[in-house]
Enzyme design. Structure first.
Site, PDB file in Angstrom:
ATOM      1  N   CYS A  80      20.391 -25.511   7.832  1.00 18.24           N
ATOM      2  CA  CYS A  80      19.446 -25.131   8.864  1.00 18.24           C
ATOM      3  C   CYS A  80      20.054 -23.920   9.721  1.00 18.24           C
ATOM      4  O   CYS A  80      20.085 -22.923   9.300  1.00 18.24           O
ATOM      5  CB  CYS A  80      18.857 -26.190   9.360  1.00 18.24           C
ATOM      6  SG  CYS A  80      17.237 -25.987  10.305  1.00 18.24           S
ATOM      7  N   HIS A 172      17.883 -30.784   6.356  1.00 18.66           N
ATOM      8  CA  HIS A 172      18.979 -31.680   7.153  1.00 18.66           C
ATOM      9  C   HIS A 172      19.486 -32.724   6.077  1.00 18.66           C
ATOM     10  O   HIS A 172      18.980 -33.754   6.434  1.00 18.66           O
ATOM     11  CB  HIS A 172      18.494 -32.064   8.377  1.00 18.66           C
ATOM     12  CG  HIS A 172      18.350 -30.950   9.361  1.00 18.66           C
ATOM     13  ND1 HIS A 172      19.253 -30.795  10.441  1.00 18.66           N
ATOM     14  CD2 HIS A 172      17.480 -29.995   9.686  1.00 18.66           C
ATOM     15  CE1 HIS A 172      18.871 -30.031  11.308  1.00 18.66           C
ATOM     16  NE2 HIS A 172      17.620 -29.293  10.696  1.00 18.66           N
ATOM     17  N   GLU A 174      22.106 -34.270   6.427  1.00 20.20           N
ATOM     18  CA  GLU A 174      22.802 -35.203   7.025  1.00 20.20           C
ATOM     19  C   GLU A 174      21.863 -36.262   7.978  1.00 20.20           C
ATOM     20  O   GLU A 174      22.377 -37.346   8.325  1.00 20.20           O
ATOM     21  CB  GLU A 174      23.785 -34.501   8.254  1.00 20.20           C
ATOM     22  CG  GLU A 174      22.790 -34.058   9.502  1.00 20.20           C
ATOM     23  CD  GLU A 174      22.262 -32.682   9.214  1.00 20.20           C
ATOM     24  OE1 GLU A 174      21.746 -32.334   8.270  1.00 20.20           O
ATOM     25  OE2 GLU A 174      21.622 -32.202  10.398  1.00 20.20           O
TER      26      GLU A 174
HETATM   27  N1  GLN Z   1      15.045 -22.453  14.365  1.00 16.80           N
HETATM   28  C1  GLN Z   1      16.503 -23.017  14.499  1.00 16.80           C
HETATM   29  C2  GLN Z   1      16.998 -21.481  14.782  1.00 16.80           C
HETATM   30  O1  GLN Z   1      16.863 -20.733  14.231  1.00 16.80           O
HETATM   31  C3  GLN Z   1      17.131 -23.676  13.350  1.00 16.80           C
HETATM   32  C4  GLN Z   1      16.529 -25.244  13.467  1.00 16.80           C
HETATM   33  C5  GLN Z   1      17.443 -26.361  12.982  1.00 16.80           C
HETATM   34  O2  GLN Z   1      18.566 -26.084  12.847  1.00 16.80           O
HETATM   35  N2  GLN Z   1      16.850 -27.355  12.938  1.00 16.80           N
HETATM   36  O3  GLN Z   1      18.255 -21.473  14.692  1.00 16.80           O
END
Ligand code: GLN
Length: 193
Positions: A80, A172, A174
């Site tokens: 992410c 995610h 994890e």
């Molecule tokens: N929207 C977040 C970003 O731009 C990422 C979201 C996340 O890691 N759950 O960093």
């Protein structure tokens, strides 16, 4: 095997739990300072907020040492916000990043109305059994360079990829009990040949 988990911000404890669940020989270390990169066999960059993470990595003097290690072969797994940190280009943003993977990413790419959702997706490197993917304000990969192997798509958008020893997922892994992607990182990116 010792895996560092960048612990400036975000979901680092969950990654440590997943990694340790992969086997008794897997140890983890929270990384906040450049010296803590020494001796690790791989690094995980968790989800969180990529602008904050980039700023903290700059403030803590971590950006260059991580880049340096990665260029020397340190495997890196970003999820992410971690995927965003790995991207060479971030659409419309010049926020700090590692830029280790030849890809253009879009942040918060699934729309504001749907902040978070879960979906069963197919991840090519994990076999036919679907992977329960948790997306939280997730990015996606708009463009992947020729050296980037696309591992998963969701509704036509690339959500997981690998380039050499770097692995990136927009979701995610994890947060579910499914350890297959962590195992893939350990076995395919980290394991010394
Ligand atoms: N929207 C977040 C970003 O731009 C990422 C979201 C996340 O890691 N759950 O960093």
């Amino acid at each position: 095997m010792l895996i560092g988990v960048l612990a400036l911000q975000g979901a680092f404890r969950e990654h440590e739990n997943s990694l340790r669940a992969c086997g008794e020989n897997i140890k983890t270390r929270q990384v906040r300072l450049p010296g803590q990169l020494e001796g690790i066999d791989g690094l995980v960059i968790p989800g969180g907020e990529s602008t904050t993470m980039g700023k903290l990595m700059t403030d803590y003097g971590l950006l260059d040492p991580v880049l340096d290690q990665a260029r020397k072969g340190l495997p890196v797994f970003g999820t992410c916000a971690g995927l965003i940190m790995l991207a060479r280009e971030i659409n419309g943003s010049n926020q700090p990043r590692l830029g280790l993977m030849d890809m253009l990413v879009e942040r918060n790419a699934f729309g504001r109305q749907v902040d978070s959702f879960e979906a069963d997706i197919e991840v090519s490197c994990l076999g036919p059994e679907p992977f329960r993917a948790v997306f939280i304000r997730a990015p996606y990969i708009m463009k992947a360079g020729p050296g980037v192997e696309v591992l998963a798509e969701y509704k036509g958008k690339i959500v997981a990829a690998r380039q050499g020893k770097c692995l990136a997922a927009a979701f995610h892994p994890e947060l579910t009990g499914d350890l297959r992607l962590h195992r893939y990182f350990l076995e395919r990116c980290v394991r010394k040949s």
